[in-house]
Design a protein around this motif. Sequence first.
Motif, PDB file in Angstrom:
ATOM      1  N   ARG A 160     -36.042 -33.250   5.606  1.00 44.28           N
ATOM      2  CA  ARG A 160     -36.133 -32.708   4.248  1.00 44.28           C
ATOM      3  C   ARG A 160     -36.010 -31.184   4.288  1.00 44.28           C
ATOM      4  N   TRP A 161     -36.657 -30.573   5.272  1.00 43.66           N
ATOM      5  CA  TRP A 161     -36.567 -29.119   5.427  1.00 43.66           C
ATOM      6  C   TRP A 161     -35.129 -28.693   5.739  1.00 43.66           C
ATOM      7  N   LEU A 162     -34.444 -29.445   6.612  1.00 45.49           N
ATOM      8  CA  LEU A 162     -33.040 -29.143   6.919  1.00 45.49           C
ATOM      9  C   LEU A 162     -32.179 -29.214   5.665  1.00 45.49           C
ATOM     10  N   ASP A 163     -32.406 -30.235   4.867  1.00 46.30           N
ATOM     11  CA  ASP A 163     -31.617 -30.385   3.643  1.00 46.30           C
ATOM     12  C   ASP A 163     -31.851 -29.217   2.686  1.00 46.30           C
ATOM     13  N   GLU A 164     -33.078 -28.750   2.628  1.00 43.57           N
ATOM     14  CA  GLU A 164     -33.412 -27.667   1.697  1.00 43.57           C
ATOM     15  C   GLU A 164     -32.874 -26.320   2.170  1.00 43.57           C
ATOM     16  N   THR A 165     -32.804 -26.104   3.472  1.00 46.18           N
ATOM     17  CA  THR A 165     -32.456 -24.787   4.008  1.00 46.18           C
ATOM     18  C   THR A 165     -31.046 -24.705   4.578  1.00 46.18           C
ATOM     19  N   ALA A 166     -30.447 -25.856   4.930  1.00 44.97           N
ATOM     20  CA  ALA A 166     -29.149 -25.886   5.612  1.00 44.97           C
ATOM     21  C   ALA A 166     -29.180 -25.096   6.921  1.00 44.97           C
ATOM     22  N   ALA A 167     -30.324 -25.069   7.575  1.00 43.74           N
ATOM     23  CA  ALA A 167     -30.467 -24.325   8.834  1.00 43.74           C
ATOM     24  C   ALA A 167     -29.579 -24.921   9.920  1.00 43.74           C
ATOM     25  N   GLU A 168     -28.991 -24.053  10.730  1.00 46.48           N
ATOM     26  CA  GLU A 168     -28.157 -24.477  11.852  1.00 46.48           C
ATOM     27  C   GLU A 168     -28.581 -23.839  13.160  1.00 46.48           C
ATOM     28  N   HIS A 169     -29.552 -22.939  13.107  1.00 41.45           N
ATOM     29  CA  HIS A 169     -30.049 -22.222  14.280  1.00 41.45           C
ATOM     30  C   HIS A 169     -31.281 -21.430  13.843  1.00 41.45           C
ATOM     31  N   PRO A 170     -32.031 -20.829  14.766  1.00 45.56           N
ATOM     32  CA  PRO A 170     -33.179 -20.017  14.367  1.00 45.56           C
ATOM     33  C   PRO A 170     -32.793 -18.939  13.362  1.00 45.56           C
ATOM     34  N   VAL A 171     -33.748 -18.582  12.530  1.00 43.86           N
ATOM     35  CA  VAL A 171     -33.457 -17.819  11.320  1.00 43.86           C
ATOM     36  C   VAL A 171     -32.834 -16.449  11.595  1.00 43.86           C
ATOM     37  N   TYR A 172     -33.211 -15.783  12.675  1.00 38.61           N
ATOM     38  CA  TYR A 172     -32.698 -14.441  12.938  1.00 38.61           C
ATOM     39  C   TYR A 172     -31.570 -14.418  13.959  1.00 38.61           C
ATOM     40  N   TRP A 173     -31.038 -15.588  14.289  1.00 39.27           N
ATOM     41  CA  TRP A 173     -29.907 -15.655  15.211  1.00 39.27           C
ATOM     42  C   TRP A 173     -28.590 -15.529  14.456  1.00 39.27           C
ATOM     43  N   SER A 174     -27.589 -15.030  15.166  1.00 40.10           N
ATOM     44  CA  SER A 174     -26.220 -15.017  14.651  1.00 40.10           C
ATOM     45  C   SER A 174     -25.277 -15.123  15.842  1.00 40.10           C
ATOM     46  N   ARG A 175     -24.105 -15.676  15.592  1.00 36.75           N
ATOM     47  CA  ARG A 175     -23.136 -15.826  16.676  1.00 36.75           C
ATOM     48  C   ARG A 175     -22.029 -14.805  16.481  1.00 36.75           C
ATOM     49  N   ARG A 233     -31.713 -10.678  15.639  1.00 33.19           N
ATOM     50  CA  ARG A 233     -32.187  -9.482  14.949  1.00 33.19           C
ATOM     51  C   ARG A 233     -33.636  -9.217  15.323  1.00 33.19           C
ATOM     52  N   HIS A 234     -33.907  -7.995  15.727  1.00 32.86           N
ATOM     53  CA  HIS A 234     -35.265  -7.575  16.074  1.00 32.86           C
ATOM     54  C   HIS A 234     -35.554  -6.299  15.304  1.00 32.86           C
ATOM     55  N   PHE A 235     -36.498  -6.354  14.378  1.00 34.38           N
ATOM     56  CA  PHE A 235     -36.701  -5.276  13.427  1.00 34.38           C
ATOM     57  C   PHE A 235     -35.385  -5.036  12.676  1.00 34.38           C
ATOM     58  N   ASP A 236     -34.821  -3.821  12.762  1.00 34.76           N
ATOM     59  CA  ASP A 236     -33.604  -3.536  11.996  1.00 34.76           C
ATOM     60  C   ASP A 236     -32.360  -3.511  12.866  1.00 34.76           C
ATOM     61  N   LYS A 237     -32.451  -4.025  14.099  1.00 38.10           N
ATOM     62  CA  LYS A 237     -31.311  -3.989  15.008  1.00 38.10           C
ATOM     63  C   LYS A 237     -30.961  -5.399  15.465  1.00 38.10           C
ATOM     64  N   THR A 238     -29.680  -5.612  15.732  1.00 40.88           N
ATOM     65  CA  THR A 238     -29.197  -6.890  16.243  1.00 40.88           C
ATOM     66  C   THR A 238     -28.556  -6.671  17.600  1.00 40.88           C
ATOM     67  N   GLY A 239     -28.891  -7.525  18.549  1.00 41.06           N
ATOM     68  CA  GLY A 239     -28.322  -7.411  19.885  1.00 41.06           C
ATOM     69  C   GLY A 239     -28.328  -8.750  20.583  1.00 41.06           C
ATOM     70  N   PRO A 240     -27.695  -8.843  21.756  1.00 38.17           N
ATOM     71  CA  PRO A 240     -27.624 -10.106  22.486  1.00 38.17           C
ATOM     72  C   PRO A 240     -29.021 -10.647  22.792  1.00 38.17           C
ATOM     73  N   LEU A 241     -29.168 -11.946  22.710  1.00 35.53           N
ATOM     74  CA  LEU A 241     -30.426 -12.584  23.063  1.00 35.53           C
ATOM     75  C   LEU A 241     -30.740 -12.375  24.538  1.00 35.53           C
ATOM     76  N   ASN A 242     -32.001 -12.120  24.833  1.00 34.54           N
ATOM     77  CA  ASN A 242     -32.470 -12.143  26.210  1.00 34.54           C
ATOM     78  C   ASN A 242     -32.658 -13.609  26.593  1.00 34.54           C
ATOM     79  N   PRO A 243     -31.841 -14.141  27.511  1.00 32.27           N
ATOM     80  CA  PRO A 243     -31.921 -15.579  27.797  1.00 32.27           C
ATOM     81  C   PRO A 243     -33.265 -16.009  28.354  1.00 32.27           C
ATOM     82  N   HIS A 244     -33.995 -15.084  28.988  1.00 34.33           N
ATOM     83  CA  HIS A 244     -35.234 -15.439  29.667  1.00 34.33           C
ATOM     84  C   HIS A 244     -36.485 -15.171  28.834  1.00 34.33           C
TER      85      HIS A 244
END
Length: 223
Positions: free
Chosen positions: A26-41, A49-60
Amino acid sequence: TNEQFIAFVDDGGYQNRKLWSEEGQRWLDETAAEHPVYWSRIGDEWHNRHFDKTGPLNPHAPVIHVNWYEAEAYCRWAGRSLPTEAEWELAASAEPVPDGGSIAEGERLYPWGDEPPAPVHANLDGRLLGPVGVAAFPEGDSAFGCRQMMGNVWEWCADDFGPYPGFVRDPYKEYSEPWFGDHKVQRGGSWATRGRLLRNTWRTFATPDRRDLFVGFRTCALE
């Protein structure tokens, strides 16, 4: 970790409805989420996104800003489970007897012992302004070798938030009792939590749809 959660996302975890509870669907239907909220490809790379900056994810680093439904779906995909509160607290505070056959009497105040948190033990108090890799802070390990059970990110537990046996409401009746039953438990504190607040027994809570909190999770074997 982010790396492990990327594998879930790239494997279609958000599209495979068999992995999600009815409430999660139900939550998926309401939000159409496809990944964590602050992620982007960006190209072939996942960014965060961390604060006001976006950068590569730290895998670890531990995945953060995921809600309880996302954690639950990941666990189904991975063939594991979220820890119950009891499992989490035992792993954080108990000690084995010398032969390893049972649990000693008494509990540690903190995963590493009874000494109050110091910078060597955990990522707390906002000192590092975000989560760090999951291998950091070995001095904070529990007796069973569980790392970062305090600090870095809060951790979802499987349980609904409810009273312990013998619960008596204190004068601040609005704090916990109104939320029994429809909130989920979080344990351990995050990088932004004040260390003087925490103990192994400290618990907080949130509705299972919240993604704006400094929360991640760890998993347990099914047996």
